[in-house]
Design a protein around this motif. Sequence first.
Motif: not given
Lengths: 427, 427
Positions: B282-284, B302-308, B310-311, B315, B344-345
Motif C-alpha cells: 500500500t506504499g503509505g 509513525a508509519g513505515f513504508v518498507t517497500y523492499s 532490505k528495508m 527499518m 520501533k514506534s
Amino acid sequence: MKKLTVELLLTGNELLSGDVIDSNSAFIAQQLGLLGLEVTRRVTVKDDLDMLSAEIAHQSKRADILIINGGLGPTVDDMTAHALANAANLPITCHKDAIEHLETWCKKRNYELNDANKKQAMLPQGCRIIANELGSAVGFSLVLNDCLIYTTPGVPRELKTMLRDEIIDDIRQEKHIEHTTDVSRFQVFGLGESTIQEMVNLKFPNWPQDIELGFRAAMPTLEIKLTSHQQSAHDNKPVWMKKLTDLLGAHVVGLGKTSMAQSLLEVLSERNKTVTFAESCTGGLMASQLTAMPGSSAVFEAGFVTYSNKMKSMMIDVSEQTLIEHGAVSREVVLEMLSGALNKSDADYGVAVSGIAGPSGGSEEKPVGLVWIAWGEHNNIQTCALYLPLGRTYFQQYVASAGLDLIKRHILAIEEAPVYLESRKAV
Amino acid sequence: MKKLTVELLLTGNELLSGDVIDSNSAFIAQQLGLLGLEVTRRVTVKDDLDMLSAEIAHQSKRADILIINGGLGPTVDDMTAHALANAANLPITCHKDAIEHLETWCKKRNYELNDANKKQAMLPQGCRIIANELGSAVGFSLVLNDCLIYTTPGVPRELKTMLRDEIIDDIRQEKHIEHTTDVSRFQVFGLGESTIQEMVNLKFPNWPQDIELGFRAAMPTLEIKLTSHQQSAHDNKPVWMKKLTDLLGAHVVGLGKTSMAQSLLEVLSERNKTVTFAESCTGGLMASQLTAMPGSSAVFEAGFVTYSNKMKSMMIDVSEQTLIEHGAVSREVVLEMLSGALNKSDADYGVAVSGIAGPSGGSEEKPVGLVWIAWGEHNNIQTCALYLPLGRTYFQQYVASAGLDLIKRHILAIEEAPVYLESRKAV
C-alpha cells in the motif's frame, strides 16, 4: 458543406434524480468534436415511453444526427427501442443479428439466455446493429426524418468502446466527413492558468488562431490542451507545442496524461536511481503517490512517516536539541530529516517535509500553511519554506507535488528555479 | 394536490462541448427532492438567444416550475435575462434592487462598478430578485404561462447557496408545499449492494414502503441512504435505521458522511491510544488516509513504508532468514513487520501489509492480488490472506480499507469476523 446539427437524448430516472452525474454526454461531445461536429442541444428525460417517443419525433426533425444514450438494458425501465419504433411508426421485431450477439455473449459467460435478455433483441424493423464488445445490449441505427439516429448503452465503458470503435467511423462514412480534430496535451505544475495565458500573449503575439489553447485545472497540476481542426494546423502544431513547452520549461510535468509521480518515476528509472521520503505533514502522501505507479519498486525502497517529534528522532536521527531549539517546522529539522532518511534507506535521492497542515497547530510565527521542504542527495541538499494557506487537503496535495517536483528538478540538474519558490515563498 | 411538473433549462457552450461535466443539475434535483418534487425533463442548449427564448417559451407551457441555470454573468455569452424577456414579451429595464446589490458587492471588494457588471442589473421588467450572497449576479423569478420560473448562476457554489437559502423556501411558499423529505445515510465496508439487499429482504420482509433504501458505491466503501417523504415515516425511521445497522454489525463504518480513516481516528481518540502502519504493497496509503484527517497527530506518530525486502529488515527488523524462507508476501513476514513496527514506534496498535499489487510480480503460487495482513497489538496479533484481483489502484484502496477496518474491529473487541475475511479469502 452545410454545418450538421447534432443533438443528444439521454434517458434515465437516475440522471434526473441527481443520483448519477452524467459524464457520458461530455464523452460523446468530445468524440464528435474529433469529427468537427458540435452538439447544440441535449435533452434528458425520465424513463417514460410517451415522453421518449415525443422527444425522438421532435429532435429528429431538428437535427441531422441524434445520439440516444441509455435505455437499452433488459428491464422494463429500458424502453429506447420501443420509443424509437413508436416515433418512426415501425413494428418491433426480433433482430437476427442482435439475437446472435446475445447468444454468443451468454455462451461465453455460461449464462442461460433468459427472456429478460431476449427483450434486448426486439428492435425497430429495418434498423442496423452497432456492435457492443462489452455488454449484452447492442446499439442500433436508423434514419428518421432525414436524421441519422444512433442508440447507445448507458454503461460508460460500453458507450465509450462503442462510440470510439464503431459509431464515429460510421458517422464519418454516412455523412462523408473528412474533417479531423487533433488534441495534444501536457501537464504543468506551479503556474496558474492566467499566468500562462499572459506569458503566451507576451511571448507569442502571433500564436496561430487555428491552434486552440485550452486549460483544465486538475489540482494541484494544470492540463494544457492544444486543439486543431485541419491538416495544416495539425502539421503546424508540433512546432508550437515545442515553443510553448520550452517557454514553460521545467514547469512542464510531462506530455500526455502523465502525473508528477509518473514523471519522477521515469526520471529515476532511466538513471537506475532510488528516492526516499521523510514525511511529516504529508503523512505518507508522497510515498503513496509514487507507489501507486506500476514499476515503482525499482526506484523506491523506503519511506519514513515521522509524524511526531519523537519519531523524527527515533526513526531518522533528528537530534532532540534541534527540535527544541528550532521547532519541528524549521529548516534545521528538515535538513536532519533528509540526512537521516538518506542514511537509513541508502537511497540516492530524498525529500523531507515538515509543515502545519491545520486547521489547528498554527501560531503567529508559524501559521497554518507554512512548510519547510528539503531535497537533494548526500552533501548536496537544498531547502525552501513555502506558505500555502489552502486548507488541509489541498495543502497536503500541493506540498507532495512540490516535493516530487523539486527532487525531479534536482536530478535533472535544472538550474532555473520554479516560479512557486518565489511566488509562494514564506517570509 | 396535483403533482407539480418540474423542468430544468441549462445554458452554456462548455456544458455541450464536453469541457465541463454538469453537476449542478444533480444538486438542483436533490434539493427539489426535499420538497417531494421530481424533475422530469432537462434541456441543455448553447448560448444562443433564439434557442434559449424558444426553449423557455416551450418549457413554460409544459411545466409548473422551471429552473434556469447559467447565463447570468457579465459577458456577451450570458443572455438568460434577455432570452426570458423575449419569451415573456417584456422589456428589459435596469432593476433597482439588482443595481444596489452590484454597488454593494463592488464596494466591498474595492472594485469599480463597470459597464459589463451593470449589464447584470438589466432584467425583464417586473421580475423579483433572488439574493446571491457569493457573486455579482443576482437570480430572479417571474411567472410565465402559469409557470414559476427561477434563474440561477452557473457557478456551483453560488447556485448551491442561492438554492438552499432562497429558492427552496420560495417554492415552498409560492406552491404551498408542506412536504418534507428526510435523508439519513451511513457508510459500509466489506459488503456489496446485492448482498445487503438480500439480507434486508430475508430479515425484514416487512420493510416499510415509505422508507426508501438506496445505495451509492464509493469504492471501496458503500453509502446506504434511507429516504422518507412524510412525517410518519420520518418518525419511524430511527427504529429501522437501528435494525439495519444492527443487522450489518461492524460492517458499518459509521453514520453520516464519514470515512474508514475518520472512524478509526475517533475510536483511537476516545481511548487515547495510538496506531502505526508497516506498509509494503500500500506504499503509505494507510498513513496518508489517516493523516488526511484533522486531529490525527493525537493518535498517530509513525508509519513505515518498507517497500523492499532490505528495508523490511533495516527499518522494522524482519529477519532475512524469514524473508528467504517464506518470501515477502507471507504470514511470517507480516507478523514480523508488525512486531517490528510496534517495537520501533511504541504505538499501542498496528497494521502490517505485504502483497502483490501488480500488474507484474505475480507467480502461480503467489498471484497478483494476493495480500497478507497482520493486525493487533503486542502479544495479540492476528493475520489473514486475501485474494483481491482488482487492478493495482483498487487493490491498494481495498487493502488499505481492510487494514483500517481490521484494527478498528480489534480495538473494539468485536468477535464476529467481517464477511470479506471469508468471501475474499485466499486459498
